[in-house]
Design a protein around this motif. Structure first.
Motif, PDB file in Angstrom:
ATOM      1  N   LEU A 299       0.839  -1.203   0.000  1.00 14.67           N
ATOM      2  CA  LEU A 299       0.000   0.000   0.000  1.00 14.67           C
ATOM      3  C   LEU A 299       0.871   1.249   0.000  1.00 14.67           C
ATOM      4  CD1 LEU A 299      -2.674  -1.002   2.674  1.00 14.67           C
ATOM      5  CD2 LEU A 299      -2.817  -1.245   0.203  1.00 14.67           C
ATOM      6  N   HIS A 300       1.856   1.265   0.879  1.00 14.48           N
ATOM      7  CA  HIS A 300       2.791   2.382   0.979  1.00 14.48           C
ATOM      8  C   HIS A 300       4.188   1.810   1.207  1.00 14.48           C
ATOM      9  CE1 HIS A 300      -0.828   4.771   2.096  1.00 14.48           C
ATOM     10  NE2 HIS A 300      -0.172   5.733   1.493  1.00 14.48           N
ATOM     11  N   GLN A 301       5.187   2.605   0.909  1.00 11.08           N
ATOM     12  CA  GLN A 301       6.547   2.261   1.320  1.00 11.08           C
ATOM     13  C   GLN A 301       7.127   3.476   2.034  1.00 11.08           C
ATOM     14  OE1 GLN A 301       9.683   2.239  -1.580  1.00 11.08           O
ATOM     15  NE2 GLN A 301       8.291   2.713  -3.259  1.00 11.08           N
ATOM     16  N   VAL A 302       8.079   3.225   2.900  1.00  9.38           N
ATOM     17  CA  VAL A 302       8.725   4.326   3.627  1.00  9.38           C
ATOM     18  C   VAL A 302      10.206   4.280   3.289  1.00  9.38           C
ATOM     19  CG1 VAL A 302       9.106   5.371   5.879  1.00  9.38           C
ATOM     20  CG2 VAL A 302       6.997   4.110   5.448  1.00  9.38           C
ATOM     21  N   PRO A 303      10.598   4.937   2.200  1.00 12.76           N
ATOM     22  CA  PRO A 303      11.998   4.817   1.740  1.00 12.76           C
ATOM     23  C   PRO A 303      12.962   5.700   2.527  1.00 12.76           C
ATOM     24  CG  PRO A 303      10.733   6.187   0.237  1.00 12.76           C
ATOM     25  CD  PRO A 303       9.773   5.729   1.280  1.00 12.76           C
ATOM     26  N   ILE A 304      14.236   5.395   2.359  1.00  7.20           N
ATOM     27  CA  ILE A 304      15.317   6.148   3.014  1.00  7.20           C
ATOM     28  C   ILE A 304      15.803   7.239   2.062  1.00  7.20           C
ATOM     29  CG2 ILE A 304      17.715   5.948   3.787  1.00  7.20           C
ATOM     30  CD1 ILE A 304      16.986   3.134   4.772  1.00  7.20           C
ATOM     31  N   ARG A 333     -12.739   3.230  -8.086  1.00  5.25           N
ATOM     32  CA  ARG A 333     -11.649   4.083  -8.558  1.00  5.25           C
ATOM     33  C   ARG A 333     -10.313   3.411  -8.253  1.00  5.25           C
ATOM     34  NH1 ARG A 333     -13.178   7.898 -11.957  1.00  5.25           N
ATOM     35  NH2 ARG A 333     -11.452   9.261 -11.326  1.00  5.25           N
ATOM     36  N   LYS A 334      -9.293   3.812  -8.987  1.00  7.51           N
ATOM     37  CA  LYS A 334      -7.950   3.275  -8.753  1.00  7.51           C
ATOM     38  C   LYS A 334      -7.131   4.306  -7.983  1.00  7.51           C
ATOM     39  CE  LYS A 334      -8.021  -0.006 -12.473  1.00  7.51           C
ATOM     40  NZ  LYS A 334      -7.642  -0.386 -13.823  1.00  7.51           N
ATOM     41  N   THR A 335      -6.572   3.882  -6.882  1.00  9.81           N
ATOM     42  CA  THR A 335      -5.807   4.822  -6.051  1.00  9.81           C
ATOM     43  C   THR A 335      -4.370   4.329  -5.878  1.00  9.81           C
ATOM     44  OG1 THR A 335      -6.389   3.739  -3.977  1.00  9.81           O
ATOM     45  CG2 THR A 335      -7.877   5.461  -4.761  1.00  9.81           C
ATOM     46  N   LEU A 336      -3.530   5.275  -5.532  1.00 10.76           N
ATOM     47  CA  LEU A 336      -2.102   4.990  -5.406  1.00 10.76           C
ATOM     48  C   LEU A 336      -1.603   5.542  -4.077  1.00 10.76           C
ATOM     49  CD1 LEU A 336       0.364   3.956  -7.062  1.00 10.76           C
ATOM     50  CD2 LEU A 336       0.694   6.314  -7.806  1.00 10.76           C
ATOM     51  N   GLY A 337      -0.928   4.699  -3.314  1.00 11.31           N
ATOM     52  CA  GLY A 337      -0.348   5.148  -2.048  1.00 11.31           C
ATOM     53  C   GLY A 337       0.913   5.960  -2.295  1.00 11.31           C
ATOM     54  N   LEU A 338       0.985   7.152  -1.705  1.00  7.70           N
ATOM     55  CA  LEU A 338       2.136   8.044  -1.881  1.00  7.70           C
ATOM     56  C   LEU A 338       2.847   8.236  -0.542  1.00  7.70           C
ATOM     57  CD1 LEU A 338       0.301  10.971  -3.746  1.00  7.70           C
ATOM     58  CD2 LEU A 338       1.301   8.931  -4.790  1.00  7.70           C
TER      59      LEU A 338
END
Lengths: 370, 83
Positions: A299-304, A333-338
């Motif tokens: 769903l989401h990522q938490v990058p460095i 609807r299509k959603t994107l995790g930011l």
């Protein structure tokens, strides 16, 4: 005239000081034909074959897995076995080591002289010595080690970047979402009409690059008590190929269309898959990074945040969500995790949040030709 | 549509890349519409097809060959030119 020829360690990229000898294709003392590949060497960015310039017999001057200085004697080639020289001991009176290796060795109380390294001692040697010491020490963990897998040169670069980021940055994170239903339809149409393999990743690079024009503090780095804003917007985008992580750089991304970004990025990725390596232009000079993980469960990522940058933008997989349209009807609807990870030492939450909102709004309203 | 040798080989390769049964790949299958056929899988497909048919696909063709039908036509021509 010498009875043998010295084959030097090749320089793969302009900035290489050392390369790693990945493998020998011809055994020590064996015969080779002209043009036959005798060894494979790799730098932090690419690997290359070393070919025999003429037929003869080969003497290795280093072992597979060793790091060798560019220009040093890699091997010797002679017309007969008898004419081959003995392996040259590269250890001089005192141990040669890179500055970083000395620093690391000192921090871990490792005597360089005990390493018995042929050639220059590098950080890799020190980390190896640390690992060996850890392996020899009794461990509270009862699990038995099944295998030890050395990091590739590229993964070592990643490790260094991640360690530097962890040491120097104070990251904070914001998570959001964007409706990309219309944008995805536009991208599919563009792929067919424009003859470019246009993806959500390319659109994200485009949108982020344009948004950064209005948010210069996110296209910058912190040097002491000063924020240095970069003069161009070069978007790095992560790509994992063959188990190695690369950050491909799309230079001046704010000046390119989505299709141009797609063409450039796809070309770079193809080069990586074909093991052709990438030029410095394709790997250096990133001023902001985006990263994409589209496994359906993400769903989401938490990058460095990358060193020398202010922030990184990450997206997960496209998800389906129920929503109400203007007429009050329930629609899919299509959603994107930011996600934006930012260095909170010089980027404040409200600034990052406004940027995230700008990107989400642009993604939702994207129309081809913009 | 009757499968020929080329389309059979295509189905085999595509099935391996997209991790599906070859007979589920219809002539209408295309990038972004068929399950798992995304941009990254397309690059992997192109490389796998280059190996299978022993030919290099130009970048310009890679972005054009995004349906099963177009791939079949392209590799039929390749096979024909090799005879």
């Amino acid at each position: 005239m010498s009875a043998y020829v010295t084959l030097q360690v090749p320089q793969i990229n302009a900035n290489d000081v050392e390369v790693r000898i990945v493998e020998w294709r011809v055994d020590d003392g064996h015969k080779v034909a002209q043009g036959e590949v005798i060894a494979v060497v790799e730098s932090s960015k690419a690997s290359t074959d070393v070919e025999a310039p003429s037929a003869g017999f080969i003497r290795h001057n280093a072992a597979a897995g060793e790091d060798a200085k560019v220009g040093a004697a890699l091997a010797f080639l002679a017309q007969t076995v008898e004419a081959l020289p003995r392996r040259q001991a590269a250890i001089a009176d005192s141990v040669k080591a890179t500055a970083k290796a000395r620093e690391l060795a000192q921090a871990h109380h490792i005597d360089l002289a005990t390493l018995n390294k042929t050639g220059i001692v590098t950080e890799s040697d020190i980390y190896q010595a640390i690992a060996q010491r850890q392996a020899a020490a009794p461990s509270a963990n009862a699990a038995v080690t099944a295998a030890r897998v050395p990091l590739s040169a590229i993964q070592i670069s990643v490790r260094r970047a991640v360690e530097q980021s962890s040491r120097e940055m104070a990251p904070a994170y914001l998570l959001g979402a964007a409706d990309v239903t219309d944008a995805l339809q536009q991208l599919e149409a563009m792929t067919e009409q424009d003859g470019a393999l246009v993806t959500l990743t390319d659109l994200l690079i485009h949108v982020v690059a344009r948004a950064l024009l209005e948010f210069p503090r996110l296209n910058a780095r912190l040097v002491g008590d000063q924020i240095e804003q970069y003069g161009s917007i070069n978007i790095g985008v992560t790509a994992e190929v063959g188990g190695d992580l690369y950050a491909i750089v799309i230079a001046d991304a704010d000046k390119l269309t989505v299709a141009q970004i797609a063409e450039k990025r796809t070309g770079y990725v193809m080069q990586l898959f074909r093991r052709q390596g990438l030029s410095n232009e394709a790997l250096r000079g990133g001023t902001f990074t985006v990263t994409v993980l589209q496994q359906p469960a993400v769903l989401h990522q938490v990058p460095i945040v990358f060193p020398e940058q202010a922030a990184i933008f990450g997206i997960g997989a496209v998800q389906e969500a129920l929503s109400r349209d203007a007429a009050g009807q329930i629609v899919t609807r299509k959603t994107l995790g930011l996600t934006i990870s930012y260095d909170h030492r010089f980027v404040n939450g409200n600034y990052a949040a406004t940027f995230l909102q700008a990107v989400a709004t642009t993604l939702a309203g994207f129309r081809a030709g913009h | 549509v009757q499968d020929n040798e080329t389309s059979l080989r295509l189905r085999h390769v595509m099935g391996a890349v997209f991790k599906c049964a070859p007979d589920t790949i219809t002539p209408q299958a295309q990038l972004h519409k068929f399950p798992r056929w995304d941009s990254l899988a397309h690059i992997q497909l192109v490389l796998a097809l280059e190996t299978e048919f022993g030919t290099r696909i130009r970048d310009a063709d890679m972005v054009r060959l995004i349906t099963f039908e177009k791939l079949t036509a392209h590799f039929s021509n390749v096979a024909e030119s090799k005879r």
